[in-house]
Design a protein around this motif. Structure first.
Motif, PDB file in Angstrom:
ATOM      1  N   LEU A   1      76.477   2.407  -3.795  1.00 13.46           N
ATOM      2  CA  LEU A   1      76.789   1.062  -3.300  1.00 13.46           C
ATOM      3  C   LEU A   1      75.720   0.513  -2.368  1.00 13.46           C
ATOM      4  O   LEU A   1      75.200   1.213  -1.509  1.00 13.46           O
ATOM      5  CB  LEU A   1      78.114   1.047  -2.535  1.00 13.46           C
ATOM      6  CG  LEU A   1      79.392   1.189  -3.327  1.00 13.46           C
ATOM      7  CD1 LEU A   1      80.603   1.072  -2.403  1.00 13.46           C
ATOM      8  CD2 LEU A   1      79.478   0.180  -4.445  1.00 13.46           C
ATOM      9  N   GLU A   2      75.445  -0.763  -2.536  1.00 12.07           N
ATOM     10  CA  GLU A   2      74.616  -1.505  -1.584  1.00 12.07           C
ATOM     11  C   GLU A   2      75.481  -1.967  -0.412  1.00 12.07           C
ATOM     12  O   GLU A   2      75.114  -1.840   0.736  1.00 12.07           O
ATOM     13  CB  GLU A   2      73.994  -2.723  -2.287  1.00 12.07           C
ATOM     14  CG  GLU A   2      73.134  -3.583  -1.409  1.00 12.07           C
ATOM     15  CD  GLU A   2      71.830  -2.900  -1.039  1.00 12.07           C
ATOM     16  OE1 GLU A   2      71.348  -3.141   0.075  1.00 12.07           O
ATOM     17  OE2 GLU A   2      71.296  -2.125  -1.860  1.00 12.07           O
ATOM     18  N   LYS A   3      76.677  -2.495  -0.759  1.00  9.87           N
ATOM     19  CA  LYS A   3      77.601  -2.956   0.281  1.00  9.87           C
ATOM     20  C   LYS A   3      78.959  -3.244  -0.335  1.00  9.87           C
ATOM     21  O   LYS A   3      79.119  -3.329  -1.548  1.00  9.87           O
ATOM     22  CB  LYS A   3      77.078  -4.215   0.956  1.00  9.87           C
ATOM     23  CG  LYS A   3      76.932  -5.400   0.020  1.00  9.87           C
ATOM     24  CD  LYS A   3      76.359  -6.603   0.732  1.00  9.87           C
ATOM     25  CE  LYS A   3      76.087  -7.735  -0.262  1.00  9.87           C
ATOM     26  NZ  LYS A   3      75.566  -8.925   0.396  1.00  9.87           N
ATOM     27  N   THR A   4      79.949  -3.376   0.537  1.00 10.80           N
ATOM     28  CA  THR A   4      81.283  -3.816   0.161  1.00 10.80           C
ATOM     29  C   THR A   4      81.563  -5.097   0.925  1.00 10.80           C
ATOM     30  O   THR A   4      81.308  -5.169   2.131  1.00 10.80           O
ATOM     31  CB  THR A   4      82.348  -2.750   0.511  1.00 10.80           C
ATOM     32  OG1 THR A   4      82.032  -1.551  -0.189  1.00 10.80           O
ATOM     33  CG2 THR A   4      83.732  -3.196   0.135  1.00 10.80           C
ATOM     34  N   GLU A   5      82.072  -6.090   0.220  1.00  9.11           N
ATOM     35  CA  GLU A   5      82.407  -7.368   0.844  1.00  9.11           C
ATOM     36  C   GLU A   5      83.921  -7.542   0.833  1.00  9.11           C
ATOM     37  O   GLU A   5      84.542  -7.530  -0.224  1.00  9.11           O
ATOM     38  CB  GLU A   5      81.768  -8.524   0.066  1.00  9.11           C
ATOM     39  CG  GLU A   5      80.262  -8.462   0.006  1.00  9.11           C
ATOM     40  CD  GLU A   5      79.663  -9.490  -0.944  1.00  9.11           C
ATOM     41  OE1 GLU A   5      80.385 -10.026  -1.815  1.00  9.11           O
ATOM     42  OE2 GLU A   5      78.464  -9.750  -0.804  1.00  9.11           O
ATOM     43  N   ILE A   6      84.502  -7.684   2.016  1.00  9.50           N
ATOM     44  CA  ILE A   6      85.932  -7.933   2.139  1.00  9.50           C
ATOM     45  C   ILE A   6      86.126  -9.443   2.064  1.00  9.50           C
ATOM     46  O   ILE A   6      85.655 -10.180   2.933  1.00  9.50           O
ATOM     47  CB  ILE A   6      86.498  -7.372   3.463  1.00  9.50           C
ATOM     48  CG1 ILE A   6      86.123  -5.887   3.633  1.00  9.50           C
ATOM     49  CG2 ILE A   6      88.002  -7.602   3.536  1.00  9.50           C
ATOM     50  CD1 ILE A   6      86.644  -4.955   2.579  1.00  9.50           C
ATOM     51  N   ILE A   7      86.794  -9.916   1.031  1.00  7.65           N
ATOM     52  CA  ILE A   7      87.001 -11.345   0.812  1.00  7.65           C
ATOM     53  C   ILE A   7      88.267 -11.812   1.514  1.00  7.65           C
ATOM     54  O   ILE A   7      88.284 -12.863   2.168  1.00  7.65           O
ATOM     55  CB  ILE A   7      87.101 -11.667  -0.698  1.00  7.65           C
ATOM     56  CG1 ILE A   7      85.924 -11.072  -1.472  1.00  7.65           C
ATOM     57  CG2 ILE A   7      87.251 -13.158  -0.938  1.00  7.65           C
ATOM     58  CD1 ILE A   7      84.562 -11.546  -1.058  1.00  7.65           C
TER      59      ILE A   7
END
Length: 98
Positions: free
Chosen positions: A34-40
Motif C-alpha cells: 500500500l501507498e496509503k489508505t484514505e478514510i472517506i
C-alpha cells in the motif's frame, strides 16, 4: 465469473483484540503493497496501492466483535467480504472470512 473463498483460523488472542486489528484501516504500515489508505467517511475507505491501483470499500454491516461485512471494488473485480468472529475462550478466537 463468480468465485468464493473461505479462510478459517483459530487464533490465540482475545476476540476484541482480533476484531480491532481487522477493523483498523488507519494503521496499515505493515502492508508493504500500500501507498496509503484514505478514510472517506465512517463507512467508506480506499486503499491506494504502490502500483497505482485503487480499491474502494463500503461497510454494509457491523456487529462489534462478531461480524464485519463490506462491498469492495476496483478495476479488476467487485464483491462482498464477510468476517465472522467467535470467542472460543478468553484468549482464543475463531475467524471465518468469506
Amino acid at each position: 465469473m463468480k468465485r468464493k473463498s473461505v479462510y478459517k483460523q483459530f487464533l490465540k488472542y482475545n476476540v476484541t483484540d482480533v476484531f480491532d486489528v481487522v477493523m483498523n484501516n488507519r494503521e496499515t504500515a505493515w502492508r508493504s503493497d500500500l501507498e496509503k489508505t484514505e478514510i472517506i467517511s465512517e463507512k467508506k475507505f480506499r486503499e491506494v496501492f504502490k502500483n497505482g491501483n485503487v480499491t474502494e470499500f463500503y461497510m454494509t454491516k457491523l456487529e462489534p466483535n462478531t461480524f464485519y461485512q463490506f462491498e469492495m471494488k476496483n478495476k479488476f473485480f467487485e464483491g462482498t467480504w464477510e468476517g465472522c468472529f467467535k470467542k472460543i475462550a478468553e484468549e482464543e478466537t475463531e475467524i471465518i472470512f468469506f
